[in-house]
Design an enzyme around this catalytic site. Sequence first.
Site, PDB file in Angstrom:
ATOM      1  N   ARG A  59     -10.892   0.571  14.418  1.00  0.00           N
ATOM      2  CA  ARG A  59     -10.940   1.324  13.162  1.00  0.00           C
ATOM      3  C   ARG A  59     -12.008   0.682  12.292  1.00  0.00           C
ATOM      4  NH1 ARG A  59      -4.706   1.868  11.229  1.00  0.00           N
ATOM      5  NH2 ARG A  59      -5.332  -0.175  10.442  1.00  0.00           N
ATOM      6  N   LYS A 118       0.851  -1.203   0.000  1.00  0.00           N
ATOM      7  CA  LYS A 118       0.000   0.000   0.000  1.00  0.00           C
ATOM      8  C   LYS A 118       0.881   1.246   0.000  1.00  0.00           C
ATOM      9  CE  LYS A 118      -0.334  -0.206   5.025  1.00  0.00           C
ATOM     10  NZ  LYS A 118      -1.160  -0.679   6.154  1.00  0.00           N
ATOM     11  N   MET A 122      13.747  23.726   3.829  1.00  0.00           N
ATOM     12  CA  MET A 122      13.004  23.069   2.752  1.00  0.00           C
ATOM     13  C   MET A 122      13.930  22.268   1.838  1.00  0.00           C
ATOM     14  SD  MET A 122      10.526  24.713  -0.164  1.00  0.00           S
ATOM     15  CE  MET A 122       9.258  25.304   0.920  1.00  0.00           C
ATOM     16  N   TYR A 160      17.368  28.541  10.182  1.00  0.00           N
ATOM     17  CA  TYR A 160      16.176  29.299  10.588  1.00  0.00           C
ATOM     18  C   TYR A 160      16.015  29.277  12.101  1.00  0.00           C
ATOM     19  CZ  TYR A 160      14.588  29.513   5.739  1.00  0.00           C
ATOM     20  OH  TYR A 160      14.472  29.768   4.401  1.00  0.00           O
TER      21      TYR A 160
HETATM   22  C1  LIG Z   1      -0.454  -1.811   6.708  1.00  0.00           C
HETATM   23  C2  LIG Z   1      -1.115  -3.080   7.036  1.00  0.00           C
HETATM   24  C3  LIG Z   1      -0.372  -4.249   7.221  1.00  0.00           C
HETATM   25  C4  LIG Z   1       1.137  -4.277   7.227  1.00  0.00           C
HETATM   26  O1  LIG Z   1       1.619  -3.673   8.412  1.00  0.00           O
HETATM   27  P1  LIG Z   1       3.184  -3.642   8.738  1.00  0.00           P
HETATM   28  O2  LIG Z   1       3.238  -3.135  10.136  1.00  0.00           O
HETATM   29  O3  LIG Z   1       3.794  -2.702   7.779  1.00  0.00           O
HETATM   30  O4  LIG Z   1       3.664  -5.016   8.585  1.00  0.00           O
HETATM   31  C5  LIG Z   1      -1.067  -5.428   7.441  1.00  0.00           C
HETATM   32  N1  LIG Z   1      -2.420  -5.444   7.491  1.00  0.00           N
HETATM   33  C6  LIG Z   1      -3.167  -4.332   7.329  1.00  0.00           C
HETATM   34  C7  LIG Z   1      -4.634  -4.417   7.413  1.00  0.00           C
HETATM   35  C8  LIG Z   1      -2.541  -3.113   7.107  1.00  0.00           C
HETATM   36  O5  LIG Z   1      -3.283  -2.016   6.955  1.00  0.00           O
END
Ligand SMILES: *Cc1c(COP(=O)(O)O)cnc(C)c1O
Length: 356
Positions: free
Chosen positions: A130, A35, A301, A253
């Site tokens: 969630r 993802k 930046m 800065y």
């Molecule tokens: C992001 C995610 C993972 C992977 O998590 P990691 O901590 O990167 O291994 C697995 N399952 C779901 C549902 C996720 O959203």
Amino acid sequence: MTRPILASLDLQAMKQNLGIARQAAPNSRIWSVVKANAYGHGIDRVWSALGATDGFALLNLEEAVTLRERGWKGPILMLEGFFHAEDLALYDKYRLTTSVHSNWQLKALQNARLNAPLDVYLKVNTGMNRLGFLPERVQTVWQQLRALPNVGELTLMSHFADAEHPDGIREAMARVSQATEGLECRRSLSNSAATLWHPEAHFDWVRPGIILYGASPSGEWQDIANTGLKPVMTLRSEIIGVQTLKAGDRVGYGGRYTARGEQRIGIVAAGYADGYPRHAPSGTPVFVDGVRTGTVGTVSMDMLAVDLTPCPQAGIGTPVELWGKEVKIDDVASAAGTVGYELMCALALRVPVVTV
Ligand SMILES: *Cc1c(COP(=O)(O)O)cnc(C)c1O
């Protein structure tokens, strides 16, 4: 000359990391989580290095379609399922496995006109709060899904809120047991942390993400230092300016760093617009010419400053590693009050990326 910043991706390390995930969960199949554009690495660049995986897991349709167009024929799991009922036409076309976490999705699946049934991951909420059905609703929803002609293979899925800690999954596992009492089902529960540290949660499919990229699920490199996992991404730049400070001179800065005596500093072509965290305080680790030193002053930046005291030979053009094999992304992240996940995902579009 182009600006000297460059991210390089070690695809061999990525292959090895997948192998390490497999060794950790030898009896499970693996969803490689890609993802967020493969955690900022670029799904197009890295997916073939993960070609030995059993499936890819992600959450936006465009990325799933990219994988299909590149030729991936194996399973693709959509971690959050479809966002709109209309998406199901593409799920059908591209043969995507969907998560189902809410009642409306169940109805949408019931009403959809599909060419063939879709595999479904029923998501149970085991304490993260969630997405997902409460454990006590799972059996009912399972039977409802089972009865739908549009549903193919069914699997139970949950996601741990605290798998980084030795005791962190106990309650969630109890809820899974409660939800599945008397139900024979395939399960997928484990993220990277549980893949490494909770074999009792492996079941049929594990879902490692961060460890494929060679960073720690706990945010502490120390916790994975002995696993053989290797960082995939190295972010490098060069020194493009040098200043010699006198006692009392300030840097950057807000003048947040003050030299205590004469001190050489290097100005590096890397800043928060490249994805380097602005919150990184003075002293955040950085490698200059192979020597460990620290940043000085506020990250700008486009630039940041580093202490050249431990590397007096360094000057304009000297290579700097911001994170990678020497400086662990976990160490930069913890100095900046975040985790490696956030830094790799935030690598900016303007940073050129090469694979090696
Ligand atoms: C992001 C995610 C993972 C992977 O998590 P990691 O901590 O990167 O291994 C697995 N399952 C779901 C549902 C996720 O959203």
